[in-house]
Design a protein around this motif. Structure first.
Motif, short mmCIF file in Angstrom:
data_model
loop_
_atom_site.label_atom_id
_atom_site.label_comp_id
_atom_site.label_asym_id
_atom_site.label_seq_id
_atom_site.Cartn_x
_atom_site.Cartn_y
_atom_site.Cartn_z
N UNK A 1 0.83 -1.14 -0.04
CA UNK A 1 0.03 0.11 -0.06
C UNK A 1 0.81 1.38 0.07
N UNK A 2 0.27 2.42 0.01
CA UNK A 2 0.84 3.59 -0.14
C UNK A 2 1.73 3.93 1.28
N UNK A 3 1.58 3.36 2.38
CA UNK A 3 2.31 3.57 3.47
C UNK A 3 3.77 2.75 3.35
N UNK A 4 3.61 1.58 2.69
CA UNK A 4 4.85 0.89 2.18
C UNK A 4 5.72 1.73 1.20
N UNK A 5 5.05 2.34 0.25
CA UNK A 5 5.85 3.19 -0.69
C UNK A 5 6.32 4.23 -0.18
N UNK A 6 5.70 4.85 0.90
CA UNK A 6 6.15 6.03 1.65
C UNK A 6 7.53 5.75 2.36
N UNK A 7 7.44 4.57 2.94
CA UNK A 7 8.64 3.96 3.62
C UNK A 7 9.74 3.76 2.79
N UNK A 8 9.42 3.41 1.61
CA UNK A 8 10.74 2.95 0.62
C UNK A 8 11.15 4.25 0.27
N UNK A 9 10.29 5.19 0.14
CA UNK A 9 10.94 6.60 -0.41
C UNK A 9 11.56 7.25 0.63
N UNK A 10 11.36 7.25 1.79
CA UNK A 10 12.11 7.64 3.13
C UNK A 10 13.48 6.98 3.13
N UNK A 11 13.62 5.56 2.67
CA UNK A 11 14.76 4.80 2.90
C UNK A 11 15.70 5.15 1.65
N UNK A 12 15.11 5.39 0.56
CA UNK A 12 15.96 5.94 -0.64
C UNK A 12 16.68 7.27 -0.29
N UNK A 13 15.81 8.26 0.46
CA UNK A 13 16.48 9.63 0.71
C UNK A 13 17.48 9.29 1.83
N UNK A 14 17.30 8.36 2.74
CA UNK A 14 18.20 8.12 3.85
C UNK A 14 19.49 7.47 3.11
N UNK A 15 19.37 6.65 2.25
CA UNK A 15 20.64 6.06 1.41
C UNK A 15 21.29 6.94 0.73
N UNK A 16 20.54 8.06 0.28
CA UNK A 16 21.25 9.10 -0.57
C UNK A 16 21.86 8.81 -1.82
N UNK A 17 21.24 7.99 -2.76
CA UNK A 17 21.86 7.47 -4.14
C UNK A 17 22.14 8.89 -5.04
N UNK A 18 22.99 8.35 -6.17
CA UNK A 18 23.24 9.46 -7.00
C UNK A 18 21.89 9.48 -8.08
N UNK A 19 21.44 8.31 -8.07
CA UNK A 19 20.20 8.24 -8.95
C UNK A 19 19.32 6.78 -8.73
N UNK A 20 18.17 6.95 -9.00
CA UNK A 20 17.20 6.11 -8.74
C UNK A 20 16.81 5.15 -9.98
N UNK A 21 16.86 3.78 -9.98
CA UNK A 21 16.41 2.95 -10.95
C UNK A 21 15.38 2.21 -10.44
N UNK A 22 13.95 2.45 -11.05
CA UNK A 22 12.76 1.57 -10.60
C UNK A 22 12.58 0.66 -11.54
N UNK A 23 12.54 -0.35 -11.21
CA UNK A 23 12.58 -1.62 -12.12
C UNK A 23 11.28 -2.09 -12.48
#
Length: 172
Positions: A1-23
């Motif tokens: 659900x949306x809560x899981x996607x929001x958590x994934x988004x927060x984790x991506x920001x925490x990891x601070x990658x140079x770019x994102x690949x959404x597969x």
């Protein structure tokens, strides 16, 4: 659900990658406009506002006009079935998961030519169903033998960095 996607988004920001690949499988029903407004943009709004996105279309994303209008792919025919793109030290090779095995020998020649001529430090095979998946869904059903006998050896021969994709099953 949306809560899981929001958590994934927060984790991506925490990891601070140079770019994102959404597969792939960006939304449940890619051809329903409302899905993009509820399942894709709101949960990832902060994430996508700060980081470049390379969204790899999965089989159902490919039938979406919304995907075609929102996300650019560097292909000769304007479609996103098979493509290649160099971004700095990275070579992306995009393969539409359900169409790859149907290409047979012509596809294999194109794929090997791209791998052989890649000069970048990192080479990623990005698709909706990666060649190495053990999941019997998608390419696993239609072209799994082709993947095992043709794509996997080519990826190994040319030392591809990774084969990334959306399988509906977590694998490492």
């Amino acid at each position: 659900g949306t809560a899981g996607l929001e958590a994934a988004s927060r984790k991506i920001l925490e990891l601070d990658p140079d770019f994102i690949i959404h597969t792939g499988s960006l939304v449940l029903y890619a051809y329903w406009d409302m899905m993009w407004d509820t399942q894709f943009f709101p949960p990832f709004k902060e994430c996508f506002a700060r980081k470049p996105l390379c969204a790899i279309p999965a089989y159902k994303d490919c039938y979406s006009l919304q995907f075609a209008y929102m996300l650019y792919y560097p292909t000769e025919n304007g479609q996103w079935d098979n493509w290649t793109w160099a971004v700095g030290p990275v070579r992306f090779i995009g393969v539409e998961g359900l169409g790859a095995a149907d290409g047979g020998a012509n596809f294999a020649r194109w794929f090997e030519d791209v791998l052989k001529n890649a000069k970048e430090d990192f080479v990623f095979d990005v698709t909706s169903y990666p060649a190495y998946t053990t999941n019997p869904f998608g390419r696993g059903q239609k072209g799994h033998d082709f993947d095992k006998t043709t794509l996997q050896p080519l990826l190994a021969k040319y030392k591809a960095t990774a084969s990334l994709g959306c399988t509906g099953k977590y694998e490492f």
